[in-house]
Write an enzyme that holds these catalytic residues in place. Structure first.
Site, short mmCIF file in Angstrom:
data_model
loop_
_atom_site.label_atom_id
_atom_site.label_comp_id
_atom_site.label_asym_id
_atom_site.label_seq_id
_atom_site.Cartn_x
_atom_site.Cartn_y
_atom_site.Cartn_z
N PRO A 23 -8.35 12.22 5.29
CA PRO A 23 -7.98 11.18 4.32
C PRO A 23 -9.08 10.14 4.18
O PRO A 23 -9.64 9.67 5.17
CB PRO A 23 -6.71 10.56 4.94
CG PRO A 23 -6.75 10.93 6.38
CD PRO A 23 -7.50 12.22 6.48
N ALA A 57 -5.06 7.29 3.11
CA ALA A 57 -4.06 6.36 3.63
C ALA A 57 -3.24 5.80 2.48
O ALA A 57 -3.78 5.12 1.60
CB ALA A 57 -4.74 5.24 4.41
N GLN A 100 -1.41 11.10 4.27
CA GLN A 100 -1.37 10.15 5.37
C GLN A 100 -0.62 8.90 4.91
O GLN A 100 -0.98 8.30 3.90
CB GLN A 100 -2.79 9.77 5.80
CG GLN A 100 -2.85 8.85 7.01
CD GLN A 100 -4.25 8.38 7.29
OE1 GLN A 100 -4.77 7.51 6.58
NE2 GLN A 100 -4.89 8.93 8.31
N TYR A 182 -5.04 -0.15 12.26
CA TYR A 182 -3.92 -0.49 11.39
C TYR A 182 -2.65 -0.69 12.20
O TYR A 182 -2.67 -0.62 13.43
CB TYR A 182 -3.81 0.53 10.26
CG TYR A 182 -5.08 0.56 9.42
CD1 TYR A 182 -5.57 -0.61 8.84
CD2 TYR A 182 -5.83 1.72 9.27
CE1 TYR A 182 -6.76 -0.62 8.11
CE2 TYR A 182 -7.02 1.73 8.55
CZ TYR A 182 -7.48 0.55 7.97
OH TYR A 182 -8.65 0.55 7.26
N ARG A 230 -2.24 10.57 13.40
CA ARG A 230 -3.65 10.31 13.65
C ARG A 230 -3.76 9.15 14.63
O ARG A 230 -3.11 8.11 14.46
CB ARG A 230 -4.40 9.97 12.36
CG ARG A 230 -5.91 10.01 12.56
CD ARG A 230 -6.70 9.95 11.28
NE ARG A 230 -8.08 10.41 11.49
CZ ARG A 230 -9.03 10.34 10.59
NH1 ARG A 230 -8.76 9.85 9.39
NH2 ARG A 230 -10.24 10.77 10.85
#
Length: 370
Positions: A23, A57, A100, A182, A230
């Site tokens: 991604p 994402a 994702q 994140y 991930r």
């Protein structure tokens, strides 16, 4: 046969080979909705011959976007925009498409990289960010609001909502983003998580919320389609999240029905000190694969066909995940197949590009020329 071009099973999803398109954020959506850039971008990657394409994402809420131009899946308009693009791509490609899903947490409300990537404050058109603790990512940034019980419940519900929309879109698999600093990575890392409740402190507590999100997404997404995560294997900062925690998290994910782990690193702190080099993150994937046994995707300066083949042949990972290398060369799988004596799927409109000395490069290619 080259090991890189052997099939791979991710849960119930079979990949034709072990090349995964990672991604990659494009910062090109409007209120979360993709436009023609995404049609061109995803369309060309879907013709590359890779085994799997993972859409960038994709924010589960407006406040979960990294930037105002991030892709999202939290509104009917977002879903309709993605449906249009997926319908066009799927007309010409049989490649499985995963997505994702992500929440940026304290790294939200930022400018695109080509605009400097700095935080956009609420008075400058940004929004208030959220995190496990009221600790800013950078010393000069405004601090986020620490999520309370209602905030945690909303984030879980937002991930579920995005998963249900992805199911309606026919997405073949979901990757939950718990890496690159994140929100879910922020919960894992003691550098970002200094809570005093059941979601902070010990390793078990710091893993609690990411695991709750995984459980909620797994329950919301069709059982016959895989869900995986991930993970950043290390923060590259002393006293931060590390490979031992990554192995522990992967073991718990495996017990919950996780189909794979996608191993990367870094992103939670500007103090990180990363030792770059070809395949620099592969040792992390190798350890997780060896100790956990889940299908493991390796990423990080994997650029050459022989290098990728060695990673698979030596049992260091089950697949290689390419990002920048794929943008630089969208036909990377074709060239890898040519180098390794393998074959790859290609659209029939391109069959005549097959070099004469590589007459078996494209699967099913058969044509005459007048």
């Amino acid at each position: 046969m080259a090991r890189l071009f052997e099939p791979l099973q991710l849960g119930t999803l079979q990949l034709a080979n072990r090349i995964v398109i990672a991604p990659m954020c494009q910062y090109s959506a409007s209120d979360g909705t993709p436009g023609d850039w995404h049609l061109i971008h995803l369309g060309q990657l879907a013709l590359s011959g890779a085994g799997l394409l993972i859409i960038e994402a994709t924010a589960v809420s407006a406040e979960g976007r990294i930037s105002p131009a991030d892709l999202g899946l939290y509104s009917d308009a977002n879903e309709a925009g993605l449906a249009r693009i997926l319908a066009a791509v799927r007309r010409f490609s049989q490649m499985p498409i995963a997505m994702q899903i992500s929440h940026a947490g304290r790294k939200a409300s930022s400018r695109a990289p080509w605009d400097g990537g700095s935080q956009i404050t609420p008075d400058a058109g940004g929004w208030q960010t959220l995190a496990p603790s009221a600790l800013p990512h950078g010393a000069a940034e405004l601090p986020p609001i620490a999520l309370d019980a209602a905030g945690l419940a909303k984030v879980r519900a937002d991930f579920v909502g995005a998963a249900r929309r992805a199911a309606r879109l026919g997405i073949d698999g979901l990757e939950i983003h718990a890496a690159h600093g994140y929100l879910l990575h922020q919960f894992l890392s003691p550098l970002a998580n200094q809570r005093g409740d059941a979601y902070g402190g010990s390793l078990e507590n710091r893993m609690r919320f990411p695991l709750e999100v995984f459980d909620a997404v797994r329950d919301a997404f069709p059982a016959d389609r895989p869900v995986w995560m991930r993970i950043s294997a290390t923060d590259w900062v002393p006293e931060g999240w590390d490979i031992d925690g990554t192995v522990a998290l992967a073991q718990r994910l495996k017990a919950r029905g996780c189909s794979a782990v996608h191993i990367t690193s870094g992103g939670v702190s500007p103090l990180q000190s990363i030792k770059l080099g070809p395949g620099f993150q592969v040792p992390f994937a190798r350890r997780v694969k060896a100790e956990v046994g889940l299908p493991t995707l390796a990423v990080g300066l994997i650029t050459e066909a022989d290098q990728a083949e060695a990673i698979i042949a030596n049992g260091e990972a089950d697949a290689v995940s390419l990002a920048r290398a794929m943008l630089y060369d969208p036909r990377w799988p074709w060239h890898a197949a040519a180098r390794l004596g393998a074959s790859v799927d290609a659209p029939k409109q391109y069959w005549r590009s097959q070099p004469r000395e590589l007459k078996d490069l494209f699967d099913g290619a058969a044509f005459g020329q007048r």
